[in-house]
Design an enzyme around this catalytic site. Structure first.
Site, PDB file in Angstrom:
ATOM      1  N   SER A 147       0.853  -1.206   0.000  1.00  0.00           N
ATOM      2  CA  SER A 147       0.000   0.000   0.000  1.00  0.00           C
ATOM      3  C   SER A 147       0.882   1.247   0.000  1.00  0.00           C
ATOM      4  O   SER A 147       2.017   1.210   0.502  1.00  0.00           O
ATOM      5  CB  SER A 147      -0.870   0.017   1.261  1.00  0.00           C
ATOM      6  OG  SER A 147      -1.502   1.278   1.408  1.00  0.00           O
ATOM      7  N   TYR A 161      -1.599  -0.490  10.612  1.00  0.00           N
ATOM      8  CA  TYR A 161      -1.749  -0.903   9.203  1.00  0.00           C
ATOM      9  C   TYR A 161      -0.567  -0.426   8.368  1.00  0.00           C
ATOM     10  O   TYR A 161       0.016  -1.192   7.595  1.00  0.00           O
ATOM     11  CB  TYR A 161      -3.054  -0.318   8.655  1.00  0.00           C
ATOM     12  CG  TYR A 161      -3.273  -0.535   7.168  1.00  0.00           C
ATOM     13  CD1 TYR A 161      -3.692  -1.775   6.681  1.00  0.00           C
ATOM     14  CD2 TYR A 161      -3.071   0.501   6.244  1.00  0.00           C
ATOM     15  CE1 TYR A 161      -3.892  -1.978   5.320  1.00  0.00           C
ATOM     16  CE2 TYR A 161      -3.269   0.316   4.886  1.00  0.00           C
ATOM     17  CZ  TYR A 161      -3.689  -0.930   4.430  1.00  0.00           C
ATOM     18  OH  TYR A 161      -3.888  -1.119   3.080  1.00  0.00           O
ATOM     19  N   LYS A 165       2.221  -2.640   6.221  1.00  0.00           N
ATOM     20  CA  LYS A 165       2.385  -2.552   4.769  1.00  0.00           C
ATOM     21  C   LYS A 165       3.821  -2.170   4.392  1.00  0.00           C
ATOM     22  O   LYS A 165       4.345  -2.642   3.389  1.00  0.00           O
ATOM     23  CB  LYS A 165       1.371  -1.556   4.189  1.00  0.00           C
ATOM     24  CG  LYS A 165      -0.072  -2.073   4.246  1.00  0.00           C
ATOM     25  CD  LYS A 165      -0.259  -3.298   3.369  1.00  0.00           C
ATOM     26  CE  LYS A 165      -1.676  -3.819   3.361  1.00  0.00           C
ATOM     27  NZ  LYS A 165      -1.890  -4.936   2.439  1.00  0.00           N
TER      28      LYS A 165
HETATM   29  N1  LIG Z   1      -8.822  -0.594  -1.376  1.00  0.00           N
HETATM   30  C1  LIG Z   1      -7.786   0.202  -1.156  1.00  0.00           C
HETATM   31  O1  LIG Z   1      -7.906   1.446  -1.172  1.00  0.00           O
HETATM   32  C2  LIG Z   1      -6.418  -0.378  -0.898  1.00  0.00           C
HETATM   33  C3  LIG Z   1      -5.309   0.475  -1.002  1.00  0.00           C
HETATM   34  C4  LIG Z   1      -4.031  -0.046  -0.766  1.00  0.00           C
HETATM   35  C5  LIG Z   1      -3.884  -1.380  -0.451  1.00  0.00           C
HETATM   36  N2  LIG Z   1      -4.984  -2.183  -0.369  1.00  0.00           N
HETATM   37  C6  LIG Z   1      -4.752  -3.592  -0.026  1.00  0.00           C
HETATM   38  O2  LIG Z   1      -5.332  -4.419  -1.014  1.00  0.00           O
HETATM   39  C7  LIG Z   1      -5.785  -5.630  -0.416  1.00  0.00           C
HETATM   40  C8  LIG Z   1      -7.261  -5.835  -0.750  1.00  0.00           C
HETATM   41  O3  LIG Z   1      -7.985  -4.714  -0.288  1.00  0.00           O
HETATM   42  P1  LIG Z   1      -9.556  -4.536  -0.570  1.00  0.00           P
HETATM   43  O4  LIG Z   1      -9.846  -3.089  -0.530  1.00  0.00           O
HETATM   44  O5  LIG Z   1      -9.944  -5.348  -1.767  1.00  0.00           O
HETATM   45  O6  LIG Z   1     -10.139  -5.209   0.757  1.00  0.00           O
HETATM   46  P2  LIG Z   1     -11.570  -5.910   1.037  1.00  0.00           P
HETATM   47  O7  LIG Z   1     -11.784  -5.770   2.508  1.00  0.00           O
HETATM   48  O8  LIG Z   1     -12.612  -5.423   0.102  1.00  0.00           O
HETATM   49  O9  LIG Z   1     -11.287  -7.450   0.707  1.00  0.00           O
HETATM   50  C9  LIG Z   1     -10.401  -8.195   1.490  1.00  0.00           C
HETATM   51  C10 LIG Z   1     -10.683  -9.679   1.302  1.00  0.00           C
HETATM   52  O10 LIG Z   1      -9.751 -10.395   2.141  1.00  0.00           O
HETATM   53  C11 LIG Z   1     -10.465 -11.364   2.888  1.00  0.00           C
HETATM   54  N3  LIG Z   1      -9.756 -11.627   4.152  1.00  0.00           N
HETATM   55  C12 LIG Z   1      -9.675 -10.817   5.234  1.00  0.00           C
HETATM   56  N4  LIG Z   1      -8.979 -11.423   6.218  1.00  0.00           N
HETATM   57  C13 LIG Z   1      -8.603 -12.632   5.724  1.00  0.00           C
HETATM   58  C14 LIG Z   1      -7.867 -13.718   6.272  1.00  0.00           C
HETATM   59  N5  LIG Z   1      -7.403 -13.692   7.550  1.00  0.00           N
HETATM   60  N6  LIG Z   1      -7.659 -14.814   5.501  1.00  0.00           N
HETATM   61  C15 LIG Z   1      -8.149 -14.859   4.243  1.00  0.00           C
HETATM   62  N7  LIG Z   1      -8.867 -13.874   3.675  1.00  0.00           N
HETATM   63  C16 LIG Z   1      -9.093 -12.767   4.424  1.00  0.00           C
HETATM   64  C17 LIG Z   1     -11.844 -10.771   3.107  1.00  0.00           C
HETATM   65  O11 LIG Z   1     -12.813 -11.784   3.411  1.00  0.00           O
HETATM   66  C18 LIG Z   1     -12.085 -10.079   1.763  1.00  0.00           C
HETATM   67  O12 LIG Z   1     -12.659 -10.962   0.827  1.00  0.00           O
HETATM   68  C19 LIG Z   1      -5.498  -5.513   1.083  1.00  0.00           C
HETATM   69  O13 LIG Z   1      -4.252  -6.110   1.378  1.00  0.00           O
HETATM   70  C20 LIG Z   1      -5.406  -4.010   1.278  1.00  0.00           C
HETATM   71  O14 LIG Z   1      -4.624  -3.641   2.403  1.00  0.00           O
HETATM   72  C21 LIG Z   1      -6.236  -1.717  -0.584  1.00  0.00           C
END
Ligand SMILES: NC(=O)c1ccc[n+]([C@@H]2O[C@H](COP(=O)([O-])OP(=O)(O)OC[C@H]3O[C@@H](n4cnc5c(N)ncnc54)[C@H](O)[C@@H]3O)[C@@H](O)[C@H]2O)c1
Length: 251
Positions: A147, A161, A165
């Site tokens: 991230s 968090y 990251k």
């Molecule tokens: N959306 C953003 O703005 C953003 C920005 C930077 C980084 N990210 C990173 O991208 C990744 C996905 O983010 P997102 O926005 O799609 O999140 P989200 O919450 O929409 O989806 C996360 C998924 O991970 C699953 N999950 C959570 N804990 C788990 C575990 N212990 N074991 C297995 N599965 C698990 C959840 O059930 C869900 O399906 C994450 O690592 C997040 O930190 C997201």
């Protein structure tokens, strides 16, 4: 060979964690569109089953796998399922992650452990199990999802968090240097704020105000980099983080 042909993933076997929704789901569909069969791992098995069905509808093979990546035994059984079904693992995307806005003064040991157990320890042990499955083939692609919070401190409170990251970005480099001798390429992607089911709504105005692009990303904005890192076209890229953030971290 034609560059578009070299981006194709026909016949490859892929695994995406946290693929039941959001970015993980988008990455899984992108891999399937590029030709791969994709295993869908998530703690939420109902969502994993739905995404698997979407992939099968695209004409690819898919298996839904219930896995809580903070448990090492779950990451091992997740990879074992892929190997027992398909005989090999070519591409692994360690996407599952959790976040919580919280003042550092209020963080409990449980809060710290939950974030680190999923984001950092979970990513490490998934990568370890994946690498062990890739070593016999002498080739593989591991892509971790970090991230922009691993680079920049947000005005909102998300120290735990952000540090987890930052750890993923450095972990990616450490594993890449160790495992390139096995032909395994480890890289990561750092998205900016991306509209998904799970994104933290409070970060949106701050991101769009500061980022020169002045808007949040959609999951479509991230798929191309993922396919690049999954394909042979990126074989000389080892231990790098691709930032896709509309230039947020540059200003
Ligand atoms: N959306 C953003 O703005 C953003 C920005 C930077 C980084 N990210 C990173 O991208 C990744 C996905 O983010 P997102 O926005 O799609 O999140 P989200 O919450 O929409 O989806 C996360 C998924 O991970 C699953 N999950 C959570 N804990 C788990 C575990 N212990 N074991 C297995 N599965 C698990 C959840 O059930 C869900 O399906 C994450 O690592 C997040 O930190 C997201």
């Amino acid at each position: 060979m034609n560059i578009i042909e070299r981006m194709k993933l026909d016949g490859k076997k892929a695994l995406v964690t946290g693929a039941g929704q959001g970015l993980g789901k988008a990455f899984a569909l992108a891999l399937a569109e590029a030709g791969a069969d994709v295993a869908i791992a998530d703690i939420n098995i109902e969502n994993a089953i739905k995404v698997s069905e979407e992939i099968i509808a695209l004409g690819r093979k898919s298996i839904p796998i219930k896995a809580d990546i903070k448990l090492r035994e779950d990451s091992i059984q997740m990879v074992d399922r892929v190997i027992s079904n398909w005989g090999r693992l070519d591409i692994a995307v360690n996407n599952a992650g959790v976040s919580k806005l919280q003042d550092a003064l209020e963080v409990t040991q449980e809060d710290w452990d939950w974030t680190f157990d999923v984001n950092l320890r979970g990513t490490f042990f998934c990568a370890q199990a994946e690498a062990k499955a890739m070593i016999p083939k002498g080739y593989g692609k591991i892509i971790n999802i970090a991230s922009i919070c691993g680079y920049r401190v947000w005005p909102q409170f998300q120290s735990v968090y952000s540090v987890s990251k930052a750890g993923i970005i450095h972990l990616t480099k450490c594993l890449a240097v160790e495992w390139i001798k096995h032909g395994i390429r480890v890289n990561s992607i750092s998205p900016g704020v991306t509209m998904t089911e799970g994104f933290v709504k409070e970060v949106l105005p701050i991101f769009t105000y500061k980022a020169p692009i002045a808007k949040a990303a959609s999951v479509e904005d991230l798929k191309g980099a993922l396919i690049y890192l999954a394909s042979e076209t990126s074989d000389f890229m080892v231990g790098q983080d691709i930032v896709i953030d509309g230039s947020y971290i540059n200003v």
